[in-house]
Design a protein around this motif. Structure first.
Motif, PDB file in Angstrom:
ATOM      1  N   PRO A 144      18.219  47.584  58.023  1.00  0.00           N
ATOM      2  CA  PRO A 144      19.268  48.562  57.698  1.00  0.00           C
ATOM      3  C   PRO A 144      19.491  48.632  56.189  1.00  0.00           C
ATOM      4  O   PRO A 144      19.231  47.678  55.462  1.00  0.00           O
ATOM      5  CB  PRO A 144      20.504  48.010  58.405  1.00  0.00           C
ATOM      6  N   SER A 145      19.949  49.770  55.746  1.00  0.00           N
ATOM      7  CA  SER A 145      20.396  49.886  54.354  1.00  0.00           C
ATOM      8  C   SER A 145      21.917  49.830  54.382  1.00  0.00           C
ATOM      9  O   SER A 145      22.531  49.913  55.443  1.00  0.00           O
ATOM     10  CB  SER A 145      19.897  51.190  53.725  1.00  0.00           C
ATOM     11  N   GLY A 146      22.532  49.692  53.226  1.00  0.00           N
ATOM     12  CA  GLY A 146      23.976  49.588  53.240  1.00  0.00           C
ATOM     13  C   GLY A 146      24.591  49.976  51.922  1.00  0.00           C
ATOM     14  O   GLY A 146      23.895  50.199  50.923  1.00  0.00           O
ATOM     15  N   TYR A 147      25.889  50.082  51.932  1.00  0.00           N
ATOM     16  CA  TYR A 147      26.643  50.372  50.723  1.00  0.00           C
ATOM     17  C   TYR A 147      28.026  49.760  50.851  1.00  0.00           C
ATOM     18  O   TYR A 147      28.524  49.500  51.937  1.00  0.00           O
ATOM     19  CB  TYR A 147      26.746  51.879  50.465  1.00  0.00           C
ATOM     20  N   SER A 148      28.623  49.519  49.677  1.00  0.00           N
ATOM     21  CA  SER A 148      29.988  49.051  49.591  1.00  0.00           C
ATOM     22  C   SER A 148      30.715  50.052  48.704  1.00  0.00           C
ATOM     23  O   SER A 148      30.240  50.355  47.606  1.00  0.00           O
ATOM     24  CB  SER A 148      30.025  47.659  48.971  1.00  0.00           C
ATOM     25  N   LEU A 149      31.829  50.571  49.183  1.00  0.00           N
ATOM     26  CA  LEU A 149      32.487  51.666  48.484  1.00  0.00           C
ATOM     27  C   LEU A 149      33.993  51.443  48.420  1.00  0.00           C
ATOM     28  O   LEU A 149      34.654  51.364  49.459  1.00  0.00           O
ATOM     29  CB  LEU A 149      32.189  52.971  49.238  1.00  0.00           C
ATOM     30  N   PRO A 150      34.562  51.300  47.200  1.00  0.00           N
ATOM     31  CA  PRO A 150      36.020  51.213  47.097  1.00  0.00           C
ATOM     32  C   PRO A 150      36.632  52.589  47.328  1.00  0.00           C
ATOM     33  O   PRO A 150      36.123  53.587  46.815  1.00  0.00           O
ATOM     34  CB  PRO A 150      36.260  50.724  45.667  1.00  0.00           C
ATOM     35  N   GLN A 151      37.704  52.632  48.117  1.00  0.00           N
ATOM     36  CA  GLN A 151      38.326  53.905  48.460  1.00  0.00           C
ATOM     37  C   GLN A 151      39.845  53.768  48.469  1.00  0.00           C
ATOM     38  O   GLN A 151      40.384  52.672  48.473  1.00  0.00           O
ATOM     39  CB  GLN A 151      37.841  54.379  49.838  1.00  0.00           C
ATOM     40  N   THR A 152      40.492  54.925  48.495  1.00  0.00           N
ATOM     41  CA  THR A 152      41.942  54.983  48.535  1.00  0.00           C
ATOM     42  C   THR A 152      42.351  55.872  49.696  1.00  0.00           C
ATOM     43  O   THR A 152      41.864  56.995  49.823  1.00  0.00           O
ATOM     44  CB  THR A 152      42.496  55.580  47.217  1.00  0.00           C
ATOM     45  N   ALA A 153      43.238  55.357  50.537  1.00  0.00           N
ATOM     46  CA  ALA A 153      43.790  56.145  51.644  1.00  0.00           C
ATOM     47  C   ALA A 153      45.267  56.385  51.351  1.00  0.00           C
ATOM     48  O   ALA A 153      45.969  55.492  50.875  1.00  0.00           O
ATOM     49  CB  ALA A 153      43.642  55.399  52.967  1.00  0.00           C
ATOM     50  N   VAL A 154      45.715  57.596  51.625  1.00  0.00           N
ATOM     51  CA  VAL A 154      47.120  57.943  51.442  1.00  0.00           C
ATOM     52  C   VAL A 154      47.706  58.251  52.814  1.00  0.00           C
ATOM     53  O   VAL A 154      47.122  59.018  53.593  1.00  0.00           O
ATOM     54  CB  VAL A 154      47.284  59.158  50.504  1.00  0.00           C
ATOM     55  N   PHE A 155      48.844  57.640  53.091  1.00  0.00           N
ATOM     56  CA  PHE A 155      49.577  57.881  54.331  1.00  0.00           C
ATOM     57  C   PHE A 155      50.912  58.522  53.991  1.00  0.00           C
ATOM     58  O   PHE A 155      51.493  58.242  52.945  1.00  0.00           O
ATOM     59  CB  PHE A 155      49.830  56.564  55.078  1.00  0.00           C
ATOM     60  N   ARG A 156      51.398  59.346  54.880  1.00  0.00           N
ATOM     61  CA  ARG A 156      52.715  59.983  54.735  1.00  0.00           C
ATOM     62  C   ARG A 156      53.566  59.594  55.939  1.00  0.00           C
ATOM     63  O   ARG A 156      53.092  59.578  57.071  1.00  0.00           O
ATOM     64  CB  ARG A 156      52.594  61.506  54.697  1.00  0.00           C
TER      65      ARG A 156
END
Length: 183
Positions: A144-156
């Motif tokens: 398998p290939s892979g990635y690591s990705l920083p993300q931001t989730a916004v909740f209301r």
């Protein structure tokens, strides 16, 4: 002035007409959120995990049905997802046209921090995904290939609880998987 009554009547009507055009300051109200408890890290993490898995699954030949209930997402989130799906479909078709396709994903979400301000919660998290590919030339790959990705989730906050409003990469950069549509 020849017609003071007419001018007065026009002024009153104009005033009434313009009163409906007043700018209202502050956010729109969609029901009381004062009874919404602070979000739990576990609950927000579970919603993010499901959303990321749903997003990544869109690149599979037979995508799974979305598993987030409408009450867990805002209308803005659902609208963006609706706009993103055709983009992913076109990307998936181009990928397949050169002889490749995704066969599966394995995704883990790690919440790094949560900031809650009033009716908004921002969750910083890292997505670690392994993806399995297949090709016309070689069939399914064992690596398998892979990635690591920083993300931001916004909740209301809403009257029904906390709803996912958006998920976006925290950093610019190449190599985003085709399931992430930025913009």
């Amino acid at each position: 002035m020849k017609h003071p009554r007419t001018l007065a009547a026009v002024a009153v009507l104009l005033g009434l007409a313009l009163s409906g055009c007043q700018v209202v300051s502050g956010p729109p109200t969609t029901g009381s959120t004062s009874s919404v408890p602070s979000p739990s890290s576990d609950k927000l993490s579970a919603i993010i995990q499901t959303a990321v898995e749903d997003r990544n699954g869109a690149v599979l030949d037979t995508p799974p049905a979305p598993r987030l209930a409408d009450g867990q997402t805002t209308a803005a989130y659902r609208a963006k997802r609706g706009r993103d799906l055709p983009v992913v479909e076109r990307s998936k078709a181009r990928f397949r046209s050169v002889g490749f396709w995704y066969t599966s994903f394995s995704t883990a979400v790690t919440v790094e921090s949560i900031e809650v301000t009033g009716s908004k919660a921002i969750v910083y998290f890292k997505e670690q995904t392994e993806e399995s590919l297949a090709s016309m030339a070689n069939g399914p790959s064992n690596v398998p290939s892979g990635y690591s990705l920083p993300q931001t989730a916004v909740f209301r906050a809403s009257a029904n609880g906390w709803q996912l409003d958006s998920i976006d990469p925290s950093e610019d950069g190449g190599g985003l998987p085709m399931s992430i549509v930025v913009g």
